[in-house]
Scaffold this motif. Sequence first.
Motif, mmCIF file in Angstrom:
data_model
loop_
_atom_site.group_PDB
_atom_site.id
_atom_site.type_symbol
_atom_site.label_atom_id
_atom_site.label_comp_id
_atom_site.label_asym_id
_atom_site.label_seq_id
_atom_site.Cartn_x
_atom_site.Cartn_y
_atom_site.Cartn_z
ATOM 1 N N LEU A 103 29.618 57.724 29.509
ATOM 2 C CA LEU A 103 30.206 56.586 29.980
ATOM 3 C C LEU A 103 30.192 57.631 31.312
ATOM 4 C CD1 LEU A 103 32.726 54.520 28.064
ATOM 5 C CD2 LEU A 103 30.350 54.382 28.359
ATOM 6 N N TYR A 104 29.710 56.761 32.516
ATOM 7 C CA TYR A 104 30.159 57.339 34.040
ATOM 8 C C TYR A 104 30.858 56.336 34.865
ATOM 9 C CZ TYR A 104 25.737 60.210 32.933
ATOM 10 O OH TYR A 104 24.767 61.675 31.704
ATOM 11 N N PRO A 105 31.626 57.335 35.506
ATOM 12 C CA PRO A 105 32.627 56.368 36.247
ATOM 13 C C PRO A 105 32.275 56.207 37.468
ATOM 14 C CG PRO A 105 33.731 58.660 36.489
ATOM 15 C CD PRO A 105 32.046 58.472 35.256
ATOM 16 N N SER A 106 33.050 55.515 38.299
ATOM 17 C CA SER A 106 32.036 54.855 39.604
ATOM 18 C C SER A 106 33.354 54.757 40.884
ATOM 19 C CB SER A 106 31.933 53.684 39.634
ATOM 20 O OG SER A 106 31.430 53.196 40.755
ATOM 21 N N TYR A 107 33.566 55.511 41.873
ATOM 22 C CA TYR A 107 34.548 55.632 42.365
ATOM 23 C C TYR A 107 35.455 54.355 43.484
ATOM 24 C CZ TYR A 107 33.711 60.748 41.814
ATOM 25 O OH TYR A 107 34.041 61.924 40.942
ATOM 26 N N SER A 109 34.196 51.318 41.907
ATOM 27 C CA SER A 109 34.920 50.220 40.939
ATOM 28 C C SER A 109 35.132 50.652 39.986
ATOM 29 C CB SER A 109 32.829 49.500 40.654
ATOM 30 O OG SER A 109 33.164 48.296 39.752
ATOM 31 N N ASN A 110 35.682 49.644 38.875
ATOM 32 C CA ASN A 110 36.100 49.822 37.678
ATOM 33 C C ASN A 110 35.744 50.212 36.086
ATOM 34 O OD1 ASN A 110 36.361 47.206 37.283
ATOM 35 N ND2 ASN A 110 38.325 47.268 36.561
ATOM 36 N N ASN A 112 32.191 51.357 34.058
ATOM 37 C CA ASN A 112 31.276 52.223 34.028
ATOM 38 C C ASN A 112 30.131 52.243 33.169
ATOM 39 O OD1 ASN A 112 34.259 53.998 34.938
ATOM 40 N ND2 ASN A 112 35.425 52.783 33.075
ATOM 41 N N THR A 124 30.442 60.521 25.718
ATOM 42 C CA THR A 124 32.019 60.793 25.618
ATOM 43 C C THR A 124 32.683 59.930 24.129
ATOM 44 O OG1 THR A 124 31.558 59.055 27.756
ATOM 45 C CG2 THR A 124 33.278 58.504 26.923
ATOM 46 N N TRP A 179 31.637 50.275 30.230
ATOM 47 C CA TRP A 179 33.066 50.044 29.998
ATOM 48 C C TRP A 179 34.212 49.606 30.621
ATOM 49 C CZ3 TRP A 179 36.501 50.317 25.735
ATOM 50 C CH2 TRP A 179 37.559 51.037 25.902
ATOM 51 N N SER A 181 37.475 50.086 33.096
ATOM 52 C CA SER A 181 38.490 50.772 33.266
ATOM 53 C C SER A 181 40.039 50.403 32.849
ATOM 54 C CB SER A 181 38.487 52.130 34.453
ATOM 55 O OG SER A 181 37.863 52.957 34.055
#
Length: 206
Positions: A103-107, A109-110, A112, A124, A179, A181
Amino acid sequence: MSLAATLAIRAAANFNIVGPFALRVTPKTNSDVDGYLWACHAGAATEGLCYAAGAGAVSGSVYEFYYNYTFDEESLYPGFISYVFPYQGADGSLVKVPSLLQLYPSYSSNVNLALIPPGSDGGTSISLDEDSGQFYMGLQHDDTRWNSTIPIPETPRNVSNFHICYQWTGGYWYRSLAWVSGYEGAAPQNPSCEPVNLGIESLGSS
């Protein structure tokens, strides 16, 4: 054979693999999302998890996934959803590389994005309920009411915030897995996202 029976049989080993199986998505709300995930091209040697509608059993290598986990006498530990990444070697032979979902987080957006890069580094960890066959993130704290006062100890809960969204999946615009957050039921910033249950299901006949 049920998942619980499979886990019980393989419990003697420290590291175990369940599969191949299909990744099944079913709606959490009144939506039209009801189908499967398949490994779709998302860029150089990278796969996304794209949505395909339909309730019938699926078959084919793009639908074949695994779950790698560890187990001891006390508990089943979070593991990794994996996919066998095939490519042609320099000598022309078929090479298969087990690869882990990440899962790659976005700075900004919530939401992923879920991608599968080649190889087994950086996956993950995700838990799998052996009774329901559903995936979740285990033992999460709810910070929605925290303040300067130390909170009363609470029991962490399991969270499942998988969504199917229209989004940039690598370099392509797909409807694919993400996903969100936040605690259970957190609203996605991307308005196209639909909350889903993510689980495993037996593959159909090839």
